[in-house]
Write a protein that holds these residues in place. Structure first.
Motif: not given
Length: 131
Positions: A8-12, A14-16, A27-32, A65-73
């Motif tokens: 995922l970090l290759n696509e976005v 760390q901050e995103q 203000a922390a990464l939520n792995q779930a 890309e679908l994972t990032v799309y789902e996160l944006r959704k």
């Protein structure tokens, strides 16, 4: 196929990734949340094709890309460009389902070995000028 945070970090950035996964404002990464988005992305892929053990780089990129799309959704941050890219990805998955695009590296390698023979042969002809 396994999608990691590193993928995922290759696509976005760390901050995103933190912003997209932080649905509670901690203000922390939520792995779930990330794992849920990965599962949603893989489920969509599985609705088109059986999940290969050794996916092509394109299929892996589609998963990311679908994972990032789902996160944006989940954050209601889907833009028109994201929606267009989602349609393109669905088209790729449809082609993979029909067998016109490879889904595993073995299929990709065997598809690239084309015969060097040609169907047409030409012979040298001497053209003469008519008078």
């Amino acid at each position: 196929m396994n999608i990691t945070n590193e993928d995922l970090l290759n696509e976005v950035s760390q901050e995103q990734l933190v912003e997209l996964s932080d649905l509670e404002g901690a203000a922390a990464l939520n792995q779930a949340v990330i794992d849920d988005a990965v599962n949603d992305a893989l489920s969509l892929i599985k609705s088109f094709i059986p999940m290969p053990a050794n996916p092509t780089p394109l299929l892996k990129k589609i998963g990311v890309e679908l994972t990032v799309y789902e996160l944006r959704k989940k954050n209601e941050l889907v833009s028109d460009n994201n929606k267009e890219r989602f349609k393109e990805i669905e088209a790729y998955l449809s082609k993979m389902a029909k067998g016109s695009m490879p889904t595993t590296i073995a299929e990709q390698d065997s598809g690239s070995k084309r015969s060097k023979s040609f169907a047409f042969k030409t012979s040298k002809r001497k053209l003469e000028k008519r008078v």
